[in-house]
Design a protein around this motif. Structure first.
Motif, short mmCIF file in Angstrom:
data_model
loop_
_atom_site.label_atom_id
_atom_site.label_comp_id
_atom_site.label_asym_id
_atom_site.label_seq_id
_atom_site.Cartn_x
_atom_site.Cartn_y
_atom_site.Cartn_z
N ILE A 1 0.85 -1.19 0.00
CA ILE A 1 0.00 0.00 0.00
C ILE A 1 0.88 1.25 0.00
N ASN A 2 0.27 2.39 -0.32
CA ASN A 2 1.02 3.65 -0.40
C ASN A 2 1.18 4.26 0.99
N ALA A 3 1.94 5.34 1.05
CA ALA A 3 2.28 5.96 2.33
C ALA A 3 1.05 6.50 3.04
N THR A 4 0.10 7.03 2.30
CA THR A 4 -1.11 7.57 2.93
C THR A 4 -1.92 6.48 3.60
N ASP A 5 -2.17 5.39 2.89
CA ASP A 5 -2.92 4.28 3.48
C ASP A 5 -2.16 3.66 4.63
N PHE A 6 -0.85 3.54 4.49
CA PHE A 6 -0.03 2.96 5.56
C PHE A 6 -0.14 3.79 6.84
N ARG A 7 -0.18 5.08 6.70
CA ARG A 7 -0.24 5.96 7.86
C ARG A 7 -1.64 6.01 8.46
N GLU A 8 -2.67 6.05 7.62
CA GLU A 8 -4.03 6.27 8.10
C GLU A 8 -4.76 4.98 8.47
N ASP A 9 -4.57 3.92 7.71
CA ASP A 9 -5.26 2.66 7.99
C ASP A 9 -4.47 1.51 7.39
N PRO A 10 -3.48 0.97 8.11
CA PRO A 10 -2.63 -0.09 7.56
C PRO A 10 -3.36 -1.39 7.27
N ARG A 11 -4.61 -1.50 7.72
CA ARG A 11 -5.36 -2.74 7.46
C ARG A 11 -5.85 -2.80 6.01
N ARG A 12 -5.80 -1.69 5.31
CA ARG A 12 -6.31 -1.67 3.94
C ARG A 12 -5.49 -2.56 3.02
N ASN B 1 2.35 -10.67 20.51
CA ASN B 1 3.24 -10.08 19.50
C ASN B 1 2.96 -8.59 19.39
N ASN B 2 4.01 -7.81 19.12
CA ASN B 2 3.90 -6.35 18.98
C ASN B 2 3.26 -5.75 20.24
N LEU B 3 3.95 -5.90 21.36
CA LEU B 3 3.43 -5.51 22.67
C LEU B 3 2.93 -4.07 22.70
N PHE B 4 3.62 -3.15 22.03
CA PHE B 4 3.27 -1.73 22.12
C PHE B 4 2.41 -1.27 20.95
N ASN B 5 1.86 -2.22 20.18
CA ASN B 5 0.89 -1.93 19.12
C ASN B 5 1.43 -0.89 18.13
N LEU B 6 2.63 -1.13 17.64
CA LEU B 6 3.30 -0.20 16.74
C LEU B 6 2.82 -0.41 15.31
N ASN B 7 2.64 0.68 14.57
CA ASN B 7 2.39 0.61 13.14
C ASN B 7 3.75 0.68 12.44
N TYR B 8 4.16 -0.43 11.83
CA TYR B 8 5.49 -0.49 11.23
C TYR B 8 5.44 -1.27 9.92
N ALA B 9 6.44 -1.05 9.08
CA ALA B 9 6.53 -1.74 7.79
C ALA B 9 7.38 -3.00 7.96
N GLN B 10 6.72 -4.15 7.89
CA GLN B 10 7.43 -5.41 8.03
C GLN B 10 8.14 -5.80 6.73
N SER B 11 7.75 -5.18 5.64
CA SER B 11 8.43 -5.37 4.37
C SER B 11 8.21 -4.12 3.53
N VAL B 12 9.13 -3.89 2.59
CA VAL B 12 9.01 -2.76 1.68
C VAL B 12 9.30 -3.23 0.26
N LEU B 13 8.80 -2.49 -0.70
CA LEU B 13 9.04 -2.76 -2.11
C LEU B 13 9.98 -1.68 -2.64
N VAL B 14 11.15 -2.07 -3.09
CA VAL B 14 12.16 -1.12 -3.56
C VAL B 14 11.80 -0.59 -4.94
N PHE C 1 4.79 -0.12 0.91
CA PHE C 1 4.77 -0.66 2.27
C PHE C 1 3.88 -1.89 2.43
N TYR C 2 4.41 -2.87 3.18
CA TYR C 2 3.64 -4.01 3.68
C TYR C 2 3.57 -3.87 5.20
N PRO C 3 2.43 -3.51 5.76
CA PRO C 3 2.35 -3.29 7.21
C PRO C 3 2.51 -4.59 7.99
#
Length: 692
Positions: free
Chosen positions: A252-263, A648-661, A674-676
């Motif tokens: 997903i793109n940066a906007t979706d990753f920031r606003e709703d990573p479940r998309r 898993n992910n104790l502090f509920n962080l929104n992070y990119a577990q994988s990226v597309l170069v 981004f792959y959340p």
């Protein structure tokens, strides 16, 4: 959110400083017998890398620190190796930066399962085809120093199932429930006696996933057996079958990753994109011990993959038949140890594409339309290798190796006729791959140094142009790896340290340039320099009669740059290699009471990763913490019960577990980098062990 960044590394240092002086003074008073039995036993399982070739390994207890479906974090304990996991079915393994530019999947390394090569004809390895609850040991050779293991630039990964325990027969079932409607079950029967053993395992996994269009369901069956035929010979059998269906949310793109990573990506969601796979591996090997001390092992194997994948841009329907053999002769020659071997892998890859008419399917997802292409490719690799290990003095050992590889692709266009037909063949020149290693024993450990030449074959997208024509200009990547380091133990073997520094220069860098959503073109684009340092620290301290505290710390420093890389009008020479974190830290603390009760707290820090060759965009650095606890008790001599629970992910962080170069946006859309990773999630389960 950033306060706990270095909590666990600090705890490790604190524990070491507090306990080491006290322990040193009690070296003679403290027995470490129980320590070896509980923690270190797996480290003495015979390694598969030949001779003095350095390797890193994980045992069963290492893998059991994580959720039974989280193999990525388990593998990420190994310094220099990083798994970018976009989903359970979307994984990319990079070793020392090699493979970071691959768009999807894992390539540029060689993978073996119980000694059988399972990397396909274009160098792709599917780590997701195996249930890690069946693993007893995972060994990783980093870089091309593994002469007998393909000498790929990325190295080799050796997956080995749990070793038999002679004189035991038991049933074992591990059942786990978790967030996102996750259900996992692993049922195994194991029997072992002198001259015969049998292991049969069934595994099932299903989950709805964290994101939209993210469900996954897998069933697998594993059979391994060994039969002693006569005093000097035995047969080993292996059958592994995995079938799974996985929806694909995509990047997903940066906007979706920031606003709703479940998309999910909008086009993949509209097409309800998914993949369906059936994978089978079957092999048999014969081992014979000669009177002169030599051992010969020869195995043959067969693989089959049936893959169906509706994508927004088309539907891919493919199947692959592969077969081969591996034969190794090893023994003492003169004053040293000799290994000679050969390995053949050949497969027949058939793929067709069809129009995807999901836009005309009334919102019901993918609909197969007219056929677009029909192709077949025969791919073969021959490897020959030899190593000789010689003790020069009591302290100094040398090992020389030589490998030879030849690769051939034969592409058949079964769709186009006449002048439009694009059938062609490509034979790569044979490549010679020498290596040299030294190991020197010191009072508290050992030092090592090695140099080796390696290569990587181009992947499918790189061998063909967008028009489906064999690319006659493409060359193999080639590189030379130099590394040195040491392993040391102090304080009655309670503190272990390993440190390695390396430099690998790669020329004819393979670049898969994306022209459209489903179009890539491969080319060779200059040179890269991979430099880095890897540090591993592990400590074990008794706390009373039965309690044991074990902190660990792993750090990877990566300085990977383009020496010479000109892409059209852009000169990226001197820029850093995208897709590789410069700093990565993996740490943890384990508190254990014998084999009854254990608590694991693990932490991973991943530095920012550059997202493009221009070095103008990057992901954010992140810290992820996980917790797991296990408790085991016995109800009788025959029945044992284990309970486990984890977060898993104790502090509920929104992070990119994988990226597309080098992602590109099409038709005015934002590029999807981004792959959340999953949000905070929970799991709990029970293990039953019944001795027969």
């Amino acid at each position: 959110m950033h306060r706990p960044t270095f909590l666990l590394p600090f705890c490790f240092i604190l524990c070491a400083l507090f306990f080491v002086p006290k322990t040193y003074g009690q070296q003679r008073a403290d027995s470490i017998t129980s320590l070896d039995e509980v923690i270190l036993l797996e480290q003495f399982i015979k390694k598969k890398a030949i001779g003095i070739t350095p390797s890193s390994s994980l045992g069963t207890k290492d893998l059991e620190q994580y959720s039974p479906i989280d193999f990525a974090n388990g593998l990420n304990e190994i310094t220099g190796l990083y798994v970018l996991s976009g989903a359970l079915n979307t994984n990319r393994i990079t070793i020392r930066g090699v493979g970071a530019r691959t768009p999807f999947g894992t390539d540029k390394l060689r993978m073996y399962f119980n000694g059988i090569p399972v990397t396909n004809g274009t160098g792709v390895s599917a780590i997701e085809a195996y249930d890690f609850e069946n693993m007893g040991r995972i060994e990783v050779v980093k870089g091309p120093k593994g002469t007998s293991l393909g000498a790929n630039l990325g190295g080799a990964i050796l997956l080995n199932t749990k070793a038999p325990e002679v004189g035991t027969t038991f049933l074992n079932n591990t059942f786990t429930l978790g967030s996102y409607h996750m259900v996992k079950d692993n049922l195994s029967f194991r029997h072992s006696e002198q001259g015969f053993n049998l292991n049969l395992s069934y595994n099932h996994l299903q989950t709805n996933g964290f994101r939209q269009n993210n469900s996954f369901e897998r069933n697998g069956l594993l059979l391994t057996s060994s039969v002693k035929l006569y005093p000097k010979g035995k047969l080993d059998f292996l059958v592994n079958h995995i079938g799974y269906s996985a929806e694909i949310p995509s990047a997903i793109n940066a906007t979706d990753f920031r606003e709703d990573p479940r998309r999910a990506a909008a086009n993949w969601l509209a097409a309800r994109g998914f993949e369906r796979n059936a994978y089978t591996l079957a092999g048999v090997s014969h081992s014979h011990f000669f009177k002169n001390g030599f051992k010969a092992t020869t195995g043959i194997f067969y693989t089959y993959l049936d893959h169906y994948e509706p994508r927004p841009f088309n539907i891919l329907d493919e199947f692959t038949n592969g077969f081969g053999f591996r034969s190794v002769l090893e023994g003492k020659l003169g004053q040293g140890d000799l290994t000679l071997g050969t390995e053949l892998y050949r497969d027949e890859y058939n793929w067709s594409t069809f129009e995807n008419e999901f836009r005309d399917n009334n919102g019901n997802g993918s609909l197969q339309g007219n056929q677009i292409s029909d192709n077949k490719e025969f791919r073969s690799q021959w490897n020959f290798f030899a190593t000789y290990t010689l003790a020069i003095t009591k302290r100094l050992t040398a090992q020389g190796g030589l490998a030879w590889n030849t690769t051939r692709f034969d592409f058949r266009d079964l769709f186009n006729q006449g002048t439009d037909n694009t059938s062609a063949t490509r034979d790569f020149d044979p490549i010679v791959l020498p290596s040299l290693g030294l190991a020197y024993t010191v009072k508290k450990g050992s030092l090592f140094a090695n140099i080796g030449r390696g290569f990587s074959n181009p992947g499918l997208e790189e061998t063909l142009t967008p028009d489906g024509v064999i690319n006659p200009e493409i060359e193999q990547e080639k590189g030379v790896n130099l590394e040195f380091g040491g392993e040391f133990t102090w304080f009655a073997d309670r503190l272990h340290m390993g440190i390695t520094a390396y430099q690998m220069n790669i020329k004819d860098l393979l670049v898969a340039e994306r022209l459209d959503q489903d179009q890539f073109i491969g080319r060779n684009a200059g040179q890269t320099r991979h430099q880095g340092i890897e540090l591993d620290l592990r400590y074990h301290q008794k706390l009373g009669a039965n309690w044991l505290l074990s902190p660990r710390f792993g750090y990877s420093f990566s300085n990977h740059t383009f020496i010479d890389f000109v892409d059209g009008d852009n000169d990226f020479s001197g820029n850093a290699l995208a897709g590789v974190p410069r700093h990565r830290l993996n740490s943890g603390i384990t508190l254990r009471k014998a084999d009854k009760f254990v608590i694991h707290l693990t932490h991973q820090f991943v530095d920012a990763m550059l997202l493009n060759d221009a070095n103008t965009l990057s992901s954010d650095a992140f810290n992820v913490y996980n917790f797991l606890s296990r408790y085991h008790f016995t109800l009788s001599k025959q029945l044992g019960i284990g309970l486990h629970v984890g977060i898993n992910n104790l502090f509920n962080l929104n992070y990119a577990q994988s990226v597309l170069v080098n992602a590109r946006g099409f038709n005015g859309a934002e590029p999807r980098f981004f792959y959340p990773g999953n949000a905070r999630n929970f799991f709990a389960g029970v293990r039953l062990n019944y001795m027969l």
